[in-house]
Scaffold this active site. Structure first.
Site, PDB file in Angstrom:
ATOM      1  CG  ASN A  96      26.821  45.010  51.706  1.00 13.59           C
ATOM      2  OD1 ASN A  96      27.951  44.911  52.185  1.00 13.59           O
ATOM      3  ND2 ASN A  96      26.463  46.046  50.950  1.00 13.59           N
ATOM      4  CG  ASP A 136      32.603  51.454  47.158  1.00 14.59           C
ATOM      5  OD1 ASP A 136      31.924  50.483  46.785  1.00 14.59           O
ATOM      6  OD2 ASP A 136      32.199  52.627  47.083  1.00 14.59           O
TER       7      ASP A 136
END
Length: 238
Positions: free
Chosen positions: A63, A15
């Site tokens: 996503n 991340d």
């Protein structure tokens, strides 16, 4: 410097690529590009240390909601990475495996992935899992549907039987789950498999997560006492 034992299975939530780029006045895509280099270094170091299973959260089902241009770039970087690293993975004995809905990916991406999986299928030194088009809840639902479709009796639905229907079937649960960039959540990642995993959170953005930081996480794991529901006294007596 690694103190003690090397975990069999490390899983990472990579991340912070976008924020890393923003802090430097760069496009988000440049953060993802830098992140692929970090992934390469971490895969190499895990292989050197003797980690047997490494799972990288590469692209979640959620996503898909990102801008189309960013999704396109992510898949381009993935295919470039796999094409570039195919020979190295094979030479280093690293088998590529996918956790997730592979058939839901664009055809060109799927073809590259399947090719590299075929080329590395006999490798035995380390398994590199890419959690791709992945959702932990979806994985559990798919496993449940599979058991129902097979007509498994309720009293035969054990943890072991259920685990065999997961995308991670045949692999140990993660000993250590690492998340970079300071976020403190799992984001729908390995929800069944993480029951007794240890968690390591760091504020470091993924592009800056070096092999040295990986070793720090492993060292911290070794400083913890993993009891799996037992008392400290029971662990000491073993």
């Amino acid at each position: 410097m690694i103190k003690k034992n090397i975990p069999d299975h490390i899983a990472i939530i990579m991340d912070g690529n976008g924020r890393w780029a923003k802090q430097r006045g760069l496009k988000r895509t440049e953060g993802h590009r830098a992140g692929t280099e970090t992934a390469r270094a971490v895969v190499t170091r895990c292989r050197e240390l003797g980690v047997k299973h490494l799972t990288l959260y590469t692209f979640s089902k959620e996503n898909w909601s990102r801008p189309k241009s960013e999704v396109k770039t992510l898949f381009e970087l993935l295919t470039q990475f796999l094409t570039r690293e195919e020979k190295s993975l094979k030479q280093e004995g690293v088998r590529l495996n996918i956790l997730g809905d592979l058939e839901g990916l664009p055809t060109a991406v799927r073809q590259v992935i399947k090719h590299v999986m075929r080329q590395t299928r006999d490798c035995t030194d380390m398994v590199l899992n890419l959690a791709l088009n992945y959702s932990g809840r979806d994985e559990i639902l798919r496993a449940t549907r599979s058991l129902i479709a097979k007509g498994i009796a309720p009293d035969q639905v054990t943890e072991e039987a259920f685990a065999e229907e997961l995308w991670s079937a045949g692999q140990p649960d993660p000993d250590l789950i690492i998340r970079t960039s300071g976020e403190l959540r799992l984001s729908n990642y390995l929800l069944f498999q993480c029951a007794y995993s240890e968690f390591y959170f760091t504020d470091i953005m993924w592009p800056d997560f070096s092999p040295t930081e990986l070793e720090k996480a492993i060292d911290e794991l070794n400083d913890r006492e993993r009891r799996f529901g037992k008392t400290a006294e029971q662990i000491d007596d073993q």
